[in-house]
Scaffold this active site. Structure first.
Site, PDB file in Angstrom:
ATOM      1  N   LYS A   1      14.782 -42.545   2.819  1.00  0.00           N
ATOM      2  CA  LYS A   1      13.943 -43.142   4.141  1.00  0.00           C
ATOM      3  C   LYS A   1      13.308 -44.500   3.771  1.00  0.00           C
ATOM      4  CE  LYS A   1      11.498 -39.185   5.006  1.00  0.00           C
ATOM      5  NZ  LYS A   1      11.610 -38.274   3.869  1.00  0.00           N
TER       6      LYS A   1
ATOM      7  N   ARG B   1       6.297 -34.583  10.884  1.00  0.00           N
ATOM      8  CA  ARG B   1       6.454 -33.754   9.864  1.00  0.00           C
ATOM      9  C   ARG B   1       6.454 -32.446  10.283  1.00  0.00           C
ATOM     10  NH1 ARG B   1       6.476 -37.558   5.318  1.00  0.00           N
ATOM     11  NH2 ARG B   1       7.274 -36.561   3.316  1.00  0.00           N
TER      12      ARG B   1
ATOM     13  N   ARG C   1      13.420 -40.938  -9.482  1.00  0.00           N
ATOM     14  CA  ARG C   1      12.226 -41.904  -8.936  1.00  0.00           C
ATOM     15  C   ARG C   1      10.895 -41.770  -9.663  1.00  0.00           C
ATOM     16  NH1 ARG C   1      10.770 -41.158  -2.697  1.00  0.00           N
ATOM     17  NH2 ARG C   1       9.705 -39.176  -3.506  1.00  0.00           N
TER      18      ARG C   1
ATOM     19  N   ARG D   1       4.815 -41.765  -9.338  1.00  0.00           N
ATOM     20  CA  ARG D   1       4.236 -41.042  -8.279  1.00  0.00           C
ATOM     21  C   ARG D   1       3.826 -39.807  -8.703  1.00  0.00           C
ATOM     22  NH1 ARG D   1       7.002 -41.574  -2.565  1.00  0.00           N
ATOM     23  NH2 ARG D   1       6.174 -39.402  -2.399  1.00  0.00           N
TER      24      ARG D   1
ATOM     25  N   ARG E   1       7.038 -29.227  -1.943  1.00  0.00           N
ATOM     26  CA  ARG E   1       7.239 -30.323  -1.038  1.00  0.00           C
ATOM     27  C   ARG E   1       8.712 -29.756  -0.296  1.00  0.00           C
ATOM     28  NH1 ARG E   1       7.333 -35.446  -4.354  1.00  0.00           N
ATOM     29  NH2 ARG E   1       8.293 -36.539  -2.678  1.00  0.00           N
TER      30      ARG E   1
HETATM   31  P1  ATP Z   1      10.791 -40.096   1.027  1.00  0.00           P
HETATM   32  O1  ATP Z   1      11.255 -39.919  -0.323  1.00  0.00           O
HETATM   33  O2  ATP Z   1      12.031 -39.959   1.901  1.00  0.00           O
HETATM   34  O3  ATP Z   1      10.300 -41.461   1.358  1.00  0.00           O
HETATM   35  P2  ATP Z   1       8.626 -38.110   0.275  1.00  0.00           P
HETATM   36  O4  ATP Z   1       8.417 -36.802   0.903  1.00  0.00           O
HETATM   37  O5  ATP Z   1       8.936 -38.198  -0.817  1.00  0.00           O
HETATM   38  O6  ATP Z   1       9.594 -38.880   1.340  1.00  0.00           O
HETATM   39  P3  ATP Z   1       6.130 -39.669   1.349  1.00  0.00           P
HETATM   40  O7  ATP Z   1       6.842 -39.497   2.876  1.00  0.00           O
HETATM   41  O8  ATP Z   1       5.897 -40.882   0.969  1.00  0.00           O
HETATM   42  O9  ATP Z   1       7.110 -38.828   0.361  1.00  0.00           O
HETATM   43  O10 ATP Z   1       5.111 -38.620   1.706  1.00  0.00           O
HETATM   44  C1  ATP Z   1       4.414 -38.259   0.532  1.00  0.00           C
HETATM   45  C2  ATP Z   1       3.224 -37.111   0.828  1.00  0.00           C
HETATM   46  O11 ATP Z   1       2.459 -37.605   1.882  1.00  0.00           O
HETATM   47  C3  ATP Z   1       3.708 -35.715   1.341  1.00  0.00           C
HETATM   48  O12 ATP Z   1       4.502 -35.094   0.593  1.00  0.00           O
HETATM   49  C4  ATP Z   1       2.539 -35.304   2.378  1.00  0.00           C
HETATM   50  O13 ATP Z   1       1.624 -34.758   1.509  1.00  0.00           O
HETATM   51  C5  ATP Z   1       1.957 -36.586   2.762  1.00  0.00           C
HETATM   52  N1  ATP Z   1       2.529 -36.959   4.131  1.00  0.00           N
HETATM   53  C6  ATP Z   1       3.176 -37.894   4.426  1.00  0.00           C
HETATM   54  N2  ATP Z   1       3.484 -38.131   5.749  1.00  0.00           N
HETATM   55  C7  ATP Z   1       2.910 -36.852   6.238  1.00  0.00           C
HETATM   56  C8  ATP Z   1       3.011 -36.217   7.441  1.00  0.00           C
HETATM   57  N3  ATP Z   1       3.549 -36.848   8.571  1.00  0.00           N
HETATM   58  N4  ATP Z   1       2.176 -35.122   7.678  1.00  0.00           N
HETATM   59  C9  ATP Z   1       1.643 -34.520   6.799  1.00  0.00           C
HETATM   60  N5  ATP Z   1       1.559 -35.127   5.529  1.00  0.00           N
HETATM   61  C10 ATP Z   1       2.137 -35.971   5.206  1.00  0.00           C
HETATM   62 MG    MG Z   2       8.604 -42.408   1.588  1.00  0.00          MG
END
Ligand code: ATP
Ligand code: MG
Length: 188
Positions: A14, A89, A128, A134, A146
């Site tokens: 994303k 989410r 990553r 991270r 997750r």
């Molecule tokens: P991607 O790799 O596709 O960008 P990701 O799941 O690795 O997605 P982020 O979207 O950056 O990572 O989100 C990191 C963390 O931030 C999530 O695991 C969650 O704890 C929190 N978070 C992000 N967006 C939300 C949301 N809409 N509702 C609740 N928690 C969120």
């Molecule tokens: Mg992201």
């Protein structure tokens, strides 16, 4: 105004695709993950609360992310729309989004869903972790949590947006360029 939801499991790409999408269609890219990470970096009370949850691979409370999104909708001007990356989410967040957008006399344009298999989720996040450092990418049990949260809380949004006639699924397996072209085709 356009309101695009960019959907997909963790590591689906994303964040990687969002920049090109925002540029091509003059959208403001809002990543809730990035907004939360900057709150953490700035050491705000909100960031401190979010950090423990994020580091354990849990979601932060709906009200927290909903407030961040609405603040952006209120403050950002001069764009053709918004690209929501990592939001909603949960079904509650999707309902809140629907209401926020309705209050502006608008509706959600489409849910663009980047789909990759779980095995690839693990592979991409491991990769990553090396590049970005991270904390929530580094430990296997956090990544697994997750993915579990994705399946239980976020995946129901597929049926939600299908029922609304807004769901648009894209194969997220391939090179960055290939996936981008698939996305542009459905958004055009
Ligand atoms: P991607 O790799 O596709 O960008 P990701 O799941 O690795 O997605 P982020 O979207 O950056 O990572 O989100 C990191 C963390 O931030 C999530 O695991 C969650 O704890 C929190 N978070 C992000 N967006 C939300 C949301 N809409 N509702 C609740 N928690 C969120
Ligand atoms: Mg992201």
């Amino acid at each position: 105004m356009k309101y695009y939801v960019l959907f997909g499991p963790p590591g689906a790409g994303k964040g990687t695709q969002a920049g090109a999408m925002a540029e091509r269609f003059h959208l403001c890219h809002i990543s809730t993950g990035e907004l939360l990470r900057s709150e953490i970096a700035a050491g705000t009370p909100l960031g401190m609360e979010a950090k423990a949850l994020i580091d354990a691979g849990n979601l932060v409370p709906d009200e927290v992310v909903e407030g961040m999104i609405e603040a952006k909708f209120d403050s950002v001007k001069g764009v053709d729309g918004f690209l929501l990356d990592g939001f909603p989410r949960t079904v509650a967040q999707a309902d809140a989004l629907k209401d926020m957008v309705a209050r502006r006399g608008e509706s959600v344009t489409a849910c663009v869903s980047l789909m990759i298999p779980d095995a690839l989720v693990h592979e991409r996040i491991a990769h990553r972790a090396q590049l970005e450092g991270r904390a929530d990418d580094a430990r296997d049990e956090v990544v697994s949590n997750r993915i579990q949260n994705y399946h239980s809380k976020t995946e129901p949004l597929i049926a939600y947006y299908k029922a609304a006639g807004l769901y648009c699924e894209i194969d997220g397996v391939g090179t960055i360029d290939e996936v981008r072209e698939r996305i542009f085709k459905v958004m055009a």
